[in-house]
Design an enzyme around this catalytic site. Structure first.
Site, short mmCIF file in Angstrom:
data_model
loop_
_atom_site.label_atom_id
_atom_site.label_comp_id
_atom_site.label_asym_id
_atom_site.label_seq_id
_atom_site.Cartn_x
_atom_site.Cartn_y
_atom_site.Cartn_z
N CYS A 88 3.11 -3.04 4.05
CA CYS A 88 2.34 -1.77 4.43
C CYS A 88 3.33 -1.22 5.70
O CYS A 88 4.31 -1.50 5.84
CB CYS A 88 0.84 -2.11 4.72
SG CYS A 88 0.62 -2.86 6.11
N GLY A 89 2.42 -0.25 6.02
CA GLY A 89 2.89 0.37 7.15
C GLY A 89 3.67 -0.18 8.33
O GLY A 89 4.75 -0.41 8.66
N THR A 90 2.92 -1.14 9.08
CA THR A 90 3.14 -2.00 10.03
C THR A 90 3.26 -3.48 9.46
O THR A 90 3.89 -4.43 10.22
CB THR A 90 1.96 -1.99 11.07
OG1 THR A 90 0.98 -2.56 10.68
CG2 THR A 90 1.71 -0.63 11.59
N HIS A 105 4.87 -30.75 11.57
CA HIS A 105 4.45 -29.28 11.11
C HIS A 105 3.46 -29.66 9.82
O HIS A 105 2.68 -28.57 9.68
CB HIS A 105 5.90 -28.66 10.52
CG HIS A 105 6.84 -28.49 11.42
ND1 HIS A 105 6.57 -27.74 12.66
CD2 HIS A 105 8.17 -28.75 11.61
CE1 HIS A 105 7.55 -27.76 13.43
NE2 HIS A 105 8.58 -28.30 12.90
N HIS A 154 8.54 -24.10 9.63
CA HIS A 154 7.46 -24.67 10.38
C HIS A 154 6.17 -24.46 9.75
O HIS A 154 5.33 -25.63 9.92
CB HIS A 154 7.54 -24.26 11.90
CG HIS A 154 8.60 -24.53 12.39
ND1 HIS A 154 8.80 -24.24 13.90
CD2 HIS A 154 9.81 -25.36 12.22
CE1 HIS A 154 10.02 -24.44 14.38
NE2 HIS A 154 10.64 -25.28 13.49
N ASP A 167 0.84 -1.09 0.19
CA ASP A 167 0.05 -0.02 -0.02
C ASP A 167 0.78 1.18 0.07
O ASP A 167 2.17 0.93 -0.12
CB ASP A 167 -0.95 0.02 0.97
CG ASP A 167 -0.29 0.21 2.73
OD1 ASP A 167 0.85 0.54 2.67
OD2 ASP A 167 -0.89 0.37 3.48
N HIS A 168 0.36 2.30 0.15
CA HIS A 168 1.00 3.68 0.20
C HIS A 168 2.04 3.80 1.09
O HIS A 168 2.96 4.07 1.05
CB HIS A 168 0.14 4.84 0.32
CG HIS A 168 -0.77 4.74 1.28
ND1 HIS A 168 -1.90 4.03 1.35
CD2 HIS A 168 -0.80 5.48 2.65
CE1 HIS A 168 -2.53 4.10 2.59
NE2 HIS A 168 -1.61 4.88 3.31
#
Length: 142
Positions: free
Chosen positions: A64-66, A133, A97, A7-8
Site C-alpha cells: 500500500c502507500g506506506t 524464536h 526470527h 491497494d491503489h
C-alpha cells in the site's frame, strides 16, 4: 505459490514486483487490486492472508502507500505474521526470527529497486528454527 495484493497506492509497485517474480520463474497469484482507482486495503490484505492460512499460497507480498495499514489488516488474521519492511536487514531478520509469512511494502516509501531486493531477501531467507524464536512465535499465536 506467492500471494500478491495491494491497494491503489501500491498498484504501480505491484506491477514491478510481478515482472520481478516472472523473471525469477516464481509462481504467484494476484488477489488485486487491478488499477490505481481508490479501494479499501483491508479487503486485499484479507484475501492474501486467507490464501496463506488455507494453504493455497506459501508466502505473501502486500503493498500500500506506506505498508502500514495493509500489514495491520493482514495481522488480524490468525496465523499471519506480516512484517512491514523498508530494508533488507529487516526482511532477513523477520524471516530468521519471526518466520513472517507476509512482507508488506510501502510504495510511497521505497522504490522498485529496493522493493525487489527486500522481496528477494524475504523469499530466500529460511526461518532459523531456533527454540527461542519458536517459543516467541508460539507466544504471539496464543
Amino acid at each position: 505459490m506467492i500471494a500478491l495484493g495491494c491497494d491503489h497506492g501500491g498498484y504501480e509497485l505491484k506491477q514491478e514486483v510481478k515482472k520481478y517474480l516472472e523473471s525469477k520463474g516464481l509462481e504467484y497469484k494476484d488477489f488485486g487490486c487491478d488499477s490505481s482507482a481508490s479501494v479499501d486495503y483491508p479487503e486485499y490484505a484479507r484475501k492474501v492472508a486467507y490464501s496463506i492460512v488455507n494453504g493455497e499460497c506459501d508466502k505473501g507480498i502486500l503493498i500500500c502507500g506506506t505498508g502500514i495499514g495493509i500489514s495491520i489488516a493482514a495481522n488480524k488474521v490468525k496465523g499471519i505474521r506480516a512484517a512491514l519492511c523498508s530494508d533488507c536487514f529487516s526482511a532477513e531478520a523477520t524471516r530468521l526470527h519471526n518466520d513472517a509469512n507476509i512482507v508488506a511494502l510501502g510504495a510511497r516509501v521505497i522504490g522498485p529497486g529496493l522493493a525487489v531486493k527486500i522481496i528477494d531477501t524475504f523469499l530466500n531467507t529460511p526461518f532459523s528454527g531456533e527454540e527461542r524464536h519458536q517459543r516467541r512465535i508460539n507466544l504471539i499465536e496464543e
